[in-house]
Design an enzyme around this catalytic site. Structure first.
Site, PDB file in Angstrom:
ATOM      1  N   SER A 701     -35.693 -27.029  67.396  1.00 56.66           N
ATOM      2  CA  SER A 701     -34.360 -27.548  67.933  1.00 56.66           C
ATOM      3  C   SER A 701     -33.661 -27.055  66.650  1.00 56.66           C
ATOM      4  O   SER A 701     -32.263 -27.655  66.571  1.00 56.66           O
ATOM      5  CB  SER A 701     -34.327 -28.940  68.267  1.00 56.66           C
ATOM      6  N   LYS A 743     -29.966 -38.328  69.223  1.00 58.52           N
ATOM      7  CA  LYS A 743     -29.427 -37.394  68.229  1.00 58.52           C
ATOM      8  C   LYS A 743     -27.825 -37.945  68.306  1.00 58.52           C
ATOM      9  O   LYS A 743     -27.419 -37.823  67.013  1.00 58.52           O
ATOM     10  CB  LYS A 743     -29.648 -35.961  68.606  1.00 58.52           C
TER      11      LYS A 743
END
Length: 794
Positions: A701, A743
Site C-alpha cells: 500500500s 489509516k
C-alpha cells in the site's frame, strides 16, 4: 560380633547374687576379646554371639586357663576381626565365662561381668590377644550422703523410665529390687547400660573410676533418655489417638449404614449412585442413541465391584453424560430495544459494530430464535472485543462461557481424550455445556488467531466440526463417543488479525472489524467508564479525585495513543493509586490532577507528536499495524551522480521492496511526462529510506507514496501537507488497500487534513463514521496521473 539381649539364664545368674564376688582373685594376665558395639559394665550377665572361626581359640584358651576369665575391651576398629593392639581402649571389663555353645557356625558365650581393669601391656599382640592388667576395686565402705542422694536420683529416674519404654520389661524390676543406694557403683553401671547412648559416651562412663563423677555422668544420660522416651511416647499416643478415632468413626459409620439399610432408610453406595443418576435424567430429554448407551453403562455399573478401577471409570462417564444439558434451552430475550440498550450500556462508540450485531440479532428475532452462528470480532488489543461478547450474551439473556485458544496445540482439548487414557476428560465444548447447564449459551473463543499446531494434532482443524453450523448438530466428542448438538450455540471469536486464521475456518465466520477509537471517543470512554471503574476499585468517591478534561486529553495523546483503551485505563489507574497515597498522607481533598501534573504522576510522555518531515523527496504515507493505523514518512535523496542506482533501507519486507522497485520503474519511465528532468535518473544514485529502521514493514500500500517521493526528488519540489496510501502497478494504475478507517484515524491524530485514497476504496470510505471523516478532505485516484497534480502547490 554383637551382644544379644539379656536372656533367662543371664537373669538367673544375676538373681543368685554371683556378681563381683569379694573372694574372687582375678589373674594378672588374661585373654582379651575386642568388641565394636558398646562396652560391658560390671554387674551384668551378657550373652555374646561371635565368629566361631576367628574367636573360638580365644574363648577356649580363656576357658581352659582355670578361672575362665576373659577381658572384654571396646576397640576403635571397624570390626573386631580387624582390631590390633593400638585400637584397644585401655579400660575394659573382666568377665567370667559361664557357658559356651556352637550354633550354626556361630559361637554363643554367656559371660558374667565382674570388674574394671586397665591394660598395662600386651603379652600377645595377635589373636588370641593376652595382656598384663591391673584391676580397680569397687568401693566397699558405706557410701556418703551425697552419693546416696545421687543413687536415689538414679533409681527414681529409672522408675520414671520403666512405664515409658516397654522394651526394658521384667528385668528392670529384678535389678531395681536387688540394687539400691547401698550399692551405688553397680547401680550406676547398670543405669548406664540401660540408655541408648552411643558407645563412646558409655566408654567414658566405664573409664570413670571415681564414683561421684561417674554417677553425675550417668544421671545426665538417664535424663536425656527420659526426655527422649517422653517425646516418643507422646508421638506414639498422638498417632494411636488418631488411628483409634478413625477406626471408631469407621465402625460407627458402618454400623449406622447397616442399621439404616435394615430399616430401609439408606441404600448402599452403588444403589445411591444409580438413583442419583436416574433423578438427574428426569429433567433431561435424551436422544435415542444416548439413552441406549446410558442404559448399557448403568447396567454395567450395577454389577461392578465398587472398589474396582472399572467402576470408577464407568461412574465418571455416566456422571458426565447426566450432567450435560440434553434438550435444555434457555429462553432468548427477543427484544431489539433491550439488546440495543445492553450494547450501549457497556460500550461507547463502535456504532458500526453495534449496528452489525443488532442486524444479526434482528434476523434471529424475526424467525423466533437466534440459531447457532460464528461471529468473529477482529481488532487491535484493548478495543473491547471480549466485553462485546459478554454484552451479546446479556442482550439475549443467555449463559456466557469464555475460554482462550491462544497457544492451544492439542486437538484433544477441543474434542476430548479417549476414555481408555488415565485422566481422560471431554473437550472444552462439552466442559462448557456442563458449566452453563443450557444447550444454547454464548461461547467465546478468545485469541483464535494465535491457535497453534504440533505433533499432537491441529486444533484449528478440530474447530471446524465444532463451529460449523452445518456440522455441529452432530458434534462428536472422543470422551463421550456420543453426538451432542451444538447448533444452538452462538460462538463469538476474537482475533487481532485475520492472516493467521486458517482459510477454511475464517470462511465460516461472520467477520466484524473493530478498528479502534479516535481521541474524542477515548475521552468519553475515560469519563464514563474507565475513571469511575478505577475510583471504585481504589475505594474512592468521585469528589475525592478530580481529573480534568485537558489532563485526560494529554494522557490520551501522550501516554495512550494506541487504538484500544487498555493502556489508557492503566495510566488512569496509576494516577488513582498515587492519589490514594496522597489522601492517606492527609493531603487536602479533592486531589486535582491537571495537565501540568502528569509528568509527576506518569513520568515523561511515551508518545511524541508524529513528525511530518518536509522537503523535496519526503512524502507522508499511511500504514496499518496490529495496534491500529500509523503515519509513515518516506524519504528519497540523491546521494551522488557517479553512477545510476537505487538503494532501499528501513527493514522493508519482500512485498514492500517489490512495490518500491515498481514505483522506481514507473517514475523513471514517465519522468518527463510528470514534469521532471528526463536525464535526472540517468546519472543519479537514489537512496530511499522508510523510518523507523527498527520496525519491520511490509505490504504493497506504499506504492504511490514511494512514487510521489521519487517524483518530488526529481522535480526538487516539496510535497504539500497531504498523506496517501495505495498500491501502484507498472502501468500507473492505483489498486485498493485495506484498513481505511485505521489509516484515517492515524491521519487525524497527525493533524493531516487531506488524503489520497484509491478510487476502489470509496465504498469503504463511505462506511467510515461521519465523526471520523469530518474535517478531512479525501481525493480518490484511479491512476498515478490523478495523484501527481495533487502533490505540489499551484
Amino acid at each position: 560380633m554383637n551382644d544379644d539381649a539379656i536372656d533367662a539364664e543371664a537373669l538367673d545368674i544375676i538373681s543368685e547374687n554371683v556378681l563381683a564376688r569379694q573372694g574372687d582373685v582375678l589373674p594378672g594376665v588374661i585373654h582379651l576379646l575386642p568388641v565394636t558395639t558398646r562396652p560391658f559394665f560390671p554387674g551384668q550377665a551378657v550373652p555374646l554371639l561371635m565368629n566361631d572361626e576367628h574367636w573360638e581359640q580365644t574363648v577356649s584358651a580363656a576357658y581352659e586357663s582355670g578361672q575362665a576369665i576373659l577381658g572384654i575391651v571396646m576397640t576403635d576398629a571397624s570390626t573386631s576381626e580387624e582390631a590390633v593392639p593400638s585400637d584397644f581402649r585401655r579400660i575394659g571389663t573382666a568377665c567370667k565365662i559361664h557357658r559356651v555353645q556352637k550354633v550354626e557356625g556361630r559361637l554363643q558365650v554367656l559371660v558374667e561381668c565382674l570388674q574394671r581393669f586397665k591394660i598395662e601391656s600386651f603379652v600377645a599382640r595377635r589373636a588370641p590377644f593376652r595382656a598384663q592388667v591391673s584391676y580397680f576395686k569397687e568401693e566397699s565402705s558405706t557410701p556418703s550422703d551425697e552419693i546416696k542422694a545421687y543413687a536415689m536420683a538414679v533409681i527414681n529416674t529409672i522408675k520414671e523410665l520403666v512405664p515409658l519404654n516397654p522394651l526394658y520389661g521384667e528385668e528392670l524390676r529384678i535389678f531395681l529390687d536387688r540394687l539400691g543406694p547401698d550399692d551405688p557403683s553397680h547401680l550406676a553401671d547398670f543405669a548406664a547400660s540401660l540408655t541408648t547412648a552411643d558407645r563412646f559416651q558409655l566408654q567414658e562412663i566405664l573409664q570413670e573410676i571415681e564414683l561421684l563423677p561417674r554417677m553425675e555422668k550417668v544421671l545426665l544420660l538417664l535424663n536425656k533418655e527420659l526426655e527422649l522416651a517422653k517425646a516418643q511416647n507422646e508421638i506414639r499416643k498422638t498417632v494411636e489417638d488418631k488411628i483409634n478415632t478413625h477406626q471408631r468413626e469407621f465402625f460407627l459409620r458402618e454400623q449406622l449404614k447397616a442399621i439404616q439399610q435394615e430399616l430401609g432408610l439408606e441404600k448402599d453406595d452403588r444403589t445411591a449412585e444409580l438413583d442419583k443418576f436416574k433423578e438427574r435424567l428426569e429433567a433431561l430429554v435424551l436422544p435415542e442413541a444416548v439413552g441406549k448407551r446410558l442404559d448399557e453403562e448403568m447396567q454395567k455399573l450395577s454389577i461392578l465391584e465398587t472398589g474396582s478401577p472399572e467402576y470408577a471409570l464407568t461412574r465418571n462417564y455416566i456422571d458426565w453424560i447426566t450432567l450435560l444439558p440434553w434438550g435444555k434451552h434457555s429462553q432468548d430475550k427477543l427484544d431489539l430495544a433491550q439488546a440495543r440498550k445492553a450494547l450501549d450500556k457497556d460500550h461507547y462508540g463502535l456504532d458500526d459494530v453495534k449496528k452489525r450485531i443488532l442486524e444479526f440479532l434482528a434476523v434471529g428475532m424475526m424467525k423466533g430464535e437466534v440459531s447457532g452462528s460464528i461471529i468473529l470480532l477482529v481488532g487491535p488489543p484493548g478495543v473491547g472485543k471480549t466485553s462485546i461478547g459478554k454484552s451479546i450474551a446479556d442482550a439475549l439473556g443467555r449463559a456466557f462461557y469464555r475460554f482462550s485458544v491462544g497457544g492451544m496445540r492439542d486437538e484433544a482439548e477441543i474434542k476430548g481424550h479417549r476414555r481408555t487414557y488415565i485422566g481422560a476428560m471431554p473437550g472444552k465444548f462439552i466442559q462448557a455445556m456442563k458449566e452453563v447447564e443450557t444447550a444454547n449459551p454464548v461461547i467465546m473463543l478468545d485469541e483464535i488467531d494465535k491457535i497453534g499446531a504440533s505433533f499432537h494434532g491441529d486444533p484449528a482443524s478440530a474447530l471446524l466440526e465444532a463451529l460449523d453450523p452445518e456440522q455441529n448438530s452432530d458434534f462428536l466428542d472422543h470422551y463421550l463417543d456420543l453426538r451432542f448438538d451444538l447448533s444452538k450455540v452462538l460462538f463469538v471469536c476474537t482475533a487481532n488479525q485475520l492472516d493467521t486464521i486458517p482459510a477454511p475456518l475464517r470462511d465460516r465466520m461472520e467477520i466484524i472489524p473493530l478498528s479502534g477509537y479516535i481521541a474524542q471517543e477515548k475521552l468519553q470512554i475515560a469519563r464514563k467508564y474507565l475513571l469511575p471503574r478505577q475510583l471504585k476499585r481504589a475505594g474512592l468517591k468521585r469528589n475525592q479525585l478530580k481529573l480534568n478534561t485537558e489532563a485526560l486529553k494529554a494522557i490520551i495523546e501522550g501516554y495512550a495513543r494506541d487504538a484500544g483503551v487498555r493502556r489508557l485505563e492503566k495510566q488512569i489507574g496509576k494516577i488513582v493509586r498515587k492519589a490514594v497515597v496522597r489522601i492517606l498522607d492527609k493531603e487536602p481533598m479533592p486531589i486535582v490532577v491537571e495537565e501540568s501534573d502528569l509528568k509527576e504522576y506518569l513520568g515523561s510522555p511515551i508518545f511524541r507528536d508524529e513528525r511530518n518531515l518536509t522537503g523535496p523527496g519526503v512524502v507522508t504515507g499511511l500504514a496499518w499495524t496490529a495496534m491500529g493505523g500509523a503515519t509513515l514518512s518516506v524519504e528519497a535523496v540523491r546521494t551522488h551522480s557517479y553512477t545510476r542506482g537505487f538503494k532501499l533501507t528501513g527493514q522493508l519486507g519482500e512485498v514492500m521492496r517489490e512495490s518500491a522497485e515498481i514505483a522506481y520503474g514507473y517514475i523513471v519511465a514517465n519522468a518527463e511526462r510528470l514534469g521532471a528532468d528526463a536525464d535526472f535518473f540517468e546519472n543519479s544514485f537514489i537512496h530511499l529510506h522508510v523510518p523507523a529502521g527498527a520496525t519491520p514493514k511490509d505490504g504493497p500500500s506504499a506504492g504511490i507514496t514511494i512514487a510521489s517521493a521519487l517524483l518530488s526528488l526529481a522535480r526538487n519540489q516539496p510535497v504539500r501537507n497531504i498523506a496517501m496510501t495505495g498500491e501502484l502497478t507498472l502501468t500507473g494504475h492505483v489498486f485498493p488497500i485495506g484498513g481505511v478507517r485505521e489509516k484515517m484515524i492515524a491521519a487525524r491524530r497527525a493533524r493531516i487534513r487531506e488524503l489520497i485514497l484509491p478510487e476502489e476504496n470509496r465504498g469503504e470510505y463511505e462506511e467510515v463514521p461521519e465523526h471520523i471523516r469530518k474535517g478531512i478532505k479525501v481525493h480518490f485516484a484511479c491512476s498515478f496521473d490523478d495523484v501527481a497534480p495533487l502533490l505540489f502547490k499551484k
